[in-house]
Design a protein around this motif. Structure first.
Motif, mmCIF file in Angstrom:
data_model
loop_
_atom_site.group_PDB
_atom_site.id
_atom_site.type_symbol
_atom_site.label_atom_id
_atom_site.label_comp_id
_atom_site.label_asym_id
_atom_site.label_seq_id
_atom_site.Cartn_x
_atom_site.Cartn_y
_atom_site.Cartn_z
ATOM 1 N N GLY A 96 0.831 -1.193 0.000
ATOM 2 C CA GLY A 96 0.000 0.000 0.000
ATOM 3 C C GLY A 96 0.866 1.244 0.000
ATOM 4 N N PRO A 97 0.256 2.412 0.203
ATOM 5 C CA PRO A 97 1.039 3.651 0.216
ATOM 6 C C PRO A 97 1.960 3.711 1.429
ATOM 7 C CG PRO A 97 -1.214 4.083 0.881
ATOM 8 C CD PRO A 97 -1.176 2.661 0.419
ATOM 9 N N PRO A 98 3.041 4.474 1.346
ATOM 10 C CA PRO A 98 3.925 4.607 2.497
ATOM 11 C C PRO A 98 3.215 5.285 3.666
ATOM 12 C CG PRO A 98 4.541 6.154 0.760
ATOM 13 C CD PRO A 98 3.503 5.246 0.184
ATOM 14 N N VAL A 99 3.646 4.940 4.879
ATOM 15 C CA VAL A 99 3.052 5.533 6.077
ATOM 16 C C VAL A 99 3.681 6.879 6.398
ATOM 17 C CG1 VAL A 99 2.440 3.286 7.041
ATOM 18 C CG2 VAL A 99 4.656 4.304 7.611
ATOM 19 N N SER A 100 4.827 7.174 5.781
ATOM 20 C CA SER A 100 5.503 8.450 6.007
ATOM 21 C C SER A 100 6.151 8.902 4.707
ATOM 22 C CB SER A 100 6.574 8.307 7.101
ATOM 23 O OG SER A 100 7.329 9.501 7.237
ATOM 24 N N VAL A 101 5.933 10.176 4.344
ATOM 25 C CA VAL A 101 6.575 10.785 3.178
ATOM 26 C C VAL A 101 7.135 12.131 3.631
ATOM 27 C CG1 VAL A 101 6.329 11.587 0.802
ATOM 28 C CG2 VAL A 101 4.917 9.681 1.627
ATOM 29 N N LEU A 102 8.442 12.294 3.552
ATOM 30 C CA LEU A 102 9.117 13.502 3.997
ATOM 31 C C LEU A 102 10.062 13.998 2.908
ATOM 32 C CD1 LEU A 102 10.122 12.301 7.592
ATOM 33 C CD2 LEU A 102 8.222 13.842 7.017
ATOM 34 N N TYR A 103 10.385 15.279 2.986
ATOM 35 C CA TYR A 103 11.350 15.886 2.062
ATOM 36 C C TYR A 103 12.327 16.729 2.871
ATOM 37 C CZ TYR A 103 13.444 19.080 -1.297
ATOM 38 O OH TYR A 103 14.351 19.803 -2.020
ATOM 39 N N SER A 104 13.574 16.791 2.403
ATOM 40 C CA SER A 104 14.555 17.696 2.983
ATOM 41 C C SER A 104 15.408 18.303 1.882
ATOM 42 C CB SER A 104 15.464 16.970 3.977
ATOM 43 O OG SER A 104 16.457 17.864 4.484
ATOM 44 N N PRO A 105 15.709 19.611 1.959
ATOM 45 C CA PRO A 105 16.637 20.200 0.987
ATOM 46 C C PRO A 105 18.053 19.666 1.139
ATOM 47 C CG PRO A 105 16.047 21.799 2.676
ATOM 48 C CD PRO A 105 15.145 20.620 2.872
ATOM 49 N N GLY A 106 18.383 19.125 2.332
ATOM 50 C CA GLY A 106 19.661 18.442 2.457
ATOM 51 C C GLY A 106 20.556 18.951 3.569
ATOM 52 N N VAL A 107 21.667 18.235 3.762
ATOM 53 C CA VAL A 107 22.644 18.537 4.799
ATOM 54 C C VAL A 107 24.036 18.142 4.323
ATOM 55 C CG1 VAL A 107 21.087 18.300 6.786
ATOM 56 C CG2 VAL A 107 22.252 16.275 5.876
ATOM 57 N N PRO A 108 25.096 18.804 4.845
ATOM 58 C CA PRO A 108 26.459 18.301 4.658
ATOM 59 C C PRO A 108 26.721 17.193 5.677
ATOM 60 C CG PRO A 108 26.520 20.344 5.902
ATOM 61 C CD PRO A 108 25.068 20.104 5.537
ATOM 62 N N VAL A 109 27.502 16.193 5.276
ATOM 63 C CA VAL A 109 27.689 14.990 6.095
ATOM 64 C C VAL A 109 29.172 14.647 6.186
ATOM 65 C CG1 VAL A 109 26.987 12.587 6.419
ATOM 66 C CG2 VAL A 109 25.491 14.166 5.172
ATOM 67 N N ARG A 110 29.571 14.149 7.374
ATOM 68 C CA ARG A 110 30.919 13.612 7.564
ATOM 69 C C ARG A 110 30.807 12.201 8.137
ATOM 70 N NH1 ARG A 110 34.320 16.738 11.398
ATOM 71 N NH2 ARG A 110 32.357 17.047 12.523
ATOM 72 N N PHE A 111 31.597 11.276 7.585
ATOM 73 C CA PHE A 111 31.657 9.902 8.070
ATOM 74 C C PHE A 111 32.988 9.659 8.759
ATOM 75 C CE2 PHE A 111 28.302 9.289 4.972
ATOM 76 C CZ PHE A 111 27.491 8.331 5.575
ATOM 77 N N GLY A 112 32.935 8.995 9.926
ATOM 78 C CA GLY A 112 34.155 8.592 10.607
ATOM 79 C C GLY A 112 34.688 7.274 10.075
ATOM 80 N N ARG A 113 35.838 6.876 10.593
ATOM 81 C CA ARG A 113 36.419 5.599 10.198
ATOM 82 C C ARG A 113 35.624 4.449 10.805
ATOM 83 N NH1 ARG A 113 41.622 6.570 8.155
ATOM 84 N NH2 ARG A 113 42.241 8.761 8.421
ATOM 85 N N PRO A 114 35.575 3.303 10.145
ATOM 86 C CA PRO A 114 34.804 2.178 10.664
ATOM 87 C C PRO A 114 35.306 1.754 12.048
ATOM 88 C CG PRO A 114 35.458 1.773 8.396
ATOM 89 C CD PRO A 114 36.193 2.992 8.850
#
Length: 255
Positions: A228-246
């Motif tokens: 069926g249809p999704p229970v949540s639909v959201l939008y975001s213009p975005g963000v800058p992201v940083r990932f650490g080492r595993p």
């Protein structure tokens, strides 16, 4: 597999719960649409990495279909790459928690339109990236995403989404935070479970109206096709992201 009783999960917070010093990866996520369907945790538990269980909200877990524009991926603090590091992406993801209480996401598939990043992510990092023909278009408050898989199969698996962006969400609900405030990723790497931390500013979230959803990616990722249809639909213009080492063995906690 750890048991639910063994897990005491960290709190869900709109800001990161950990710091990342000396990032492994930097990038921005732009023009995101989040679609989510509720599922029984028992259905997805076998698909998660060793040492993790489904993360739940009010007894349910969720399958996410997230479409966006990856922008200027960079390594080890170097400037992001304009062409090879910038491309549309659509991922199918699940929600996980490990025995240390670290919440995260588990990617079942990640469509991307640049072949070289796909090949590197698959061969070096064992991420389930796939190469696809993709496009993102914005027009008068409507954002549309198209994707058709090239390699590997199932060749031709498609996704067409369109949303109309609504009002800004000032105070996200508990479910909206659960689905978006995820500060890490669980993955299996050469038979070992690893956890990759990420940090970014608080999500700027908007309500969104789903105008079109014709997708085959959820089923192609080994999950039941949405009924069926999704229970949540959201939008975001975005963000800058940083990932650490595993976070991995040699004295460091791992799942």
């Amino acid at each position: 597999m750890v048991s639910d009783a063994a897990v005491s999960a960290e709190p869900i917070t709109p800001e990161p719960v950990r710091r990342v010093a000396g990032p492994l990866l930097t990038q921005s996520w732009l023009d995101l649409s989040f679609l989510h369907w509720a599922v029984d945790p028992a259905e997805v538990a076998p698909l998660l990495p060793r040492g993790t269980v489904p993360d739940t909200h009010d007894g349910l877990t969720y399958v996410g279909l997230v479409a966006f524009r990856m922008y200027r991926v960079g390594w080890f603090g170097l400037p992001g790459v304009p062409y090879l590091g910038t491309f549309p992406e659509t991922n199918v993801r699940l929600y996980s928690v490990d025995r240390h209480g670290r919440r995260g996401v588990v990617f079942r598939s990640l469509e991307a339109s640049r072949l070289l990043p796909v090949a590197i992510a698959r061969s070096v990092f064992r991420m389930p990236y796939v190469w696809a023909r993709m496009a993102i278009r914005s027009d008068a408050g409507t954002v549309s995403y198209t994707s058709r898989r090239r390699w590997p199969g199932p060749r031709g698996a498609r996704c067409r989404l369109a949303v109309r962006v609504g009002e800004r969400i000032e105070e996200p609900s508990a479910l909206e935070l659960f689905l978006t405030a995820r500060w890490g990723m669980h993955n299996a790497f050469f038979g070992r479970s690893v956890y990759l931390r990420n940090v970014h500013p608080r999500w700027p979230l908007h309500r969104a109206e789903l105008l079109e959803c014709d997708e085959e990616l959820v089923a192609a990722a080994g999950l039941p096709a949405p009924a069926g249809p999704p229970v949540s639909v959201l939008y975001s213009p975005g963000v800058p992201v940083r990932f650490g080492r595993p976070v991995r063995p040699a004295g460091l906690p791992t799942p």
